[in-house]
Structure formats: C-alpha cells, structure tokens
Design an enzyme around this catalytic site. Sequence first.
Site, PDB file in Angstrom:
ATOM      1  N   GLU A  99      -0.343  -9.147  -0.404  1.00 11.68           N
ATOM      2  CA  GLU A  99      -1.542  -9.178  -0.198  1.00 11.68           C
ATOM      3  C   GLU A  99      -2.660  -9.601  -1.860  1.00 11.68           C
ATOM      4  O   GLU A  99      -3.966 -10.734  -1.858  1.00 11.68           O
ATOM      5  CB  GLU A  99      -2.737  -8.608   0.432  1.00 11.68           C
ATOM      6  N   GLU A 141       5.354  -5.010   7.420  1.00 10.40           N
ATOM      7  CA  GLU A 141       4.371  -4.203   8.040  1.00 10.40           C
ATOM      8  C   GLU A 141       4.894  -4.103   9.925  1.00 10.40           C
ATOM      9  O   GLU A 141       4.829  -2.902   9.887  1.00 10.40           O
ATOM     10  CB  GLU A 141       2.424  -4.332   8.242  1.00 10.40           C
ATOM     11  N   GLY A 187       0.698  -5.148   0.763  1.00  7.84           N
ATOM     12  CA  GLY A 187      -0.328  -4.962  -0.171  1.00  7.84           C
ATOM     13  C   GLY A 187      -0.150  -5.860  -0.965  1.00  7.84           C
ATOM     14  O   GLY A 187      -1.152  -5.891  -1.766  1.00  7.84           O
ATOM     15  N   ALA A 241       0.749  -0.946   0.020  1.00  8.78           N
ATOM     16  CA  ALA A 241       0.399  -0.044  -0.158  1.00  8.78           C
ATOM     17  C   ALA A 241       0.532   0.871   0.048  1.00  8.78           C
ATOM     18  O   ALA A 241       1.834   0.747   0.353  1.00  8.78           O
ATOM     19  CB  ALA A 241      -1.171  -0.260   0.838  1.00  8.78           C
TER      20      ALA A 241
END
Length: 259
Positions: free
Chosen positions: A115, A135, A112, A66
Amino acid sequence: MRYETLRISIEEKILTITIDREKQLNALNTQVIDELHQALKEAYGDEKVKGIIITGAGNKAFVAGADIKEFVGLNKEEAFRLAKKGQQLVFDFIESGSKPILAAINGFALGGGFELALACHFRVASANAQFGFPEVGLGIIPGYGGTQRLPQIVGKAKAMELVLTANRINAEEAKSLSLVSQVVLPEYLIETSKQWMSQVLSQSPEAISSAIKAINAFYKEDRDAGFNTEVEEFSTCFLTTNYTEGVDAFINKRKPQFK
Ligand code: CO8
C-alpha cells in the site's frame, strides 16, 4: 530532526527516506507512521528538496506490512482509528504530495508495504521484489488504501484476484501489470530510482505539482472533478516563469532552464 525508525539522506535535490527496522522487515508500526509523516512534512517545506525516494533498509524487504504485533487486542474503534490515522498521515499525504515521490522497492512489499508503494507517484523494483496482500489470511483486509489504489492501477479483476487469493507476484509480473516502471538488479535500485527522479526533476516543478493534482482529482473525487482540476491546474501553470521559459525554449530551439 533525528528519527529512530528512518534514515534520511539528500543528494542533488533528491531526499531518500529509508525505513530502518530491518530485523522486523521494516514493518510499519505507529512510530514509523508518525516519523514518516514528520519527515514528509519537513521535505515538503524544504526548498532544497525537489523529489523524494522511499525505500526499506536491507536487501530483503521494502516493508513487510503494518506491524501485526500492534493488532493484538484491538477493538473495532481502535482498529478504525489506527487505519484512518495512517491513511491520513502517510498514505494520502504521499499521494497528494506537491513533490514527486518514488517507491524504490527492494524486496517484500506486502500488505501495508504494498500500500505504501501504491501511494507513491511511481515505482521502481529490484528483481527480488515480491508484492501481495496477505491480509485475508490474517482475517482482515488491506486498510491503508490498498482496496482502492490497487484496482486503480491494475483494474478490478486483477485486484480482486490478488486481494482475495492473497497470492504474491514477483517483480516481472508487477512490471507487466504496470505496477512498476522498471525492474533492476538490487545493486542498481537506488541509482536507477534517482535517474527516474532526475528525469522528473528536469521538468518544470510547478507543472509536476499541477500534473499530480490533476491526475489525482479523478481518483479522489470523480470524472468532473478530474477534468475541472486539469483545466484549473493547466491555467495556473501560465502564472509561472517556468512556463514562459519552457515555451520560449521550444520556440527558440534550445533546452529549457527550469528553476
Ligand atoms: N509485522 C510485524 N513483524 C513482522 C512483520 C509484520 N508485518 N513481518 C515480518 N515481521 C517480523 C517477524 O515477526 C520476524 O520477527 P522475529 O525475528 O522477532 O520473529 C522478522 O520480522 C523476520 O520475519 P520472518 O522470520 O517471518 O522472515 P521470513 O523470511 O521467514 O518471512 C515474510 C518473510 C514472508 C515476509 C514473513 O515475515 C511474513 O509473512 N510477514 C508478514 C507479512 C504480512 O502478513 N503482512 C501484512 C500485514 S497486515 C497489513 O499490512 C495491514 C495493512 C493495513 C493496516 C491498517 C491499520 C494499521
């Protein structure tokens, strides 16, 4: 429709969506999330599209996570909304897609990005791909479904290890964990991904959608839902002309011609 952060191409019923923020290693900002949702929605509704490949621009990153710059100054409610919106618009939307979706992982798949790859129905990686959840080193945890989908694929112990250590693994390790179906040289990534997708598209499309639904049901709900959905989807296949064709082809020793 034109997109600023995506490139779209279609060849032989396979739509390729390339996340195109190469300078930022294809990091997922809100615009990418919105555009990905829109592109997927269009693809689901487009009769010409039978399968979808998602990849990243350039040869360094699939998606490096992200967009960390969007996290600055967020309060709890804003962080909740950001994660929830992304999960619904893209990650769950991919996983529940009625058309098969493959991640062609061309480099870093971090946070992300990992993911996003996990939400796809299957994955092919180039030899330079790297996977990981950095993260916890940023003081956060995966928020786009990684704590749920990683253990579903690699088991709880390995998922704990990868999330808690933030260690990265390479493409071969990912293959040994069944995270990816094949590892190829970068120059063959898209071609090989298309071959995998073509193999899926040579089957009955209704049966493919039903299989995705049935496999997901256990993970989305529970064991009973999984078995019930399988029976429901199994019987629904019997309404299709492709079922008649597939069974007839077998009995008459010929290749099926699915529509
Ligand atoms: N966000 C924003 N920008 C990024 C990101 C990212 N995730 N990753 C790379 N970039 C940018 C860099 O800031 C840099 O930009 P600039 O040139 O303007 O400084 C450019 O991309 C190139 O990156 P580097 O110079 O760092 O390239 P290196 O080759 O030195 O390093 C790495 C490559 C190792 C991939 C490094 O860029 C890196 O560590 N990136 C961050 C990886 C990361 O931590 N990812 C997880 C992010 S958090 C997350 O994904 C949470 C998901 C759930 C969110 C739910 C709610 C939104």
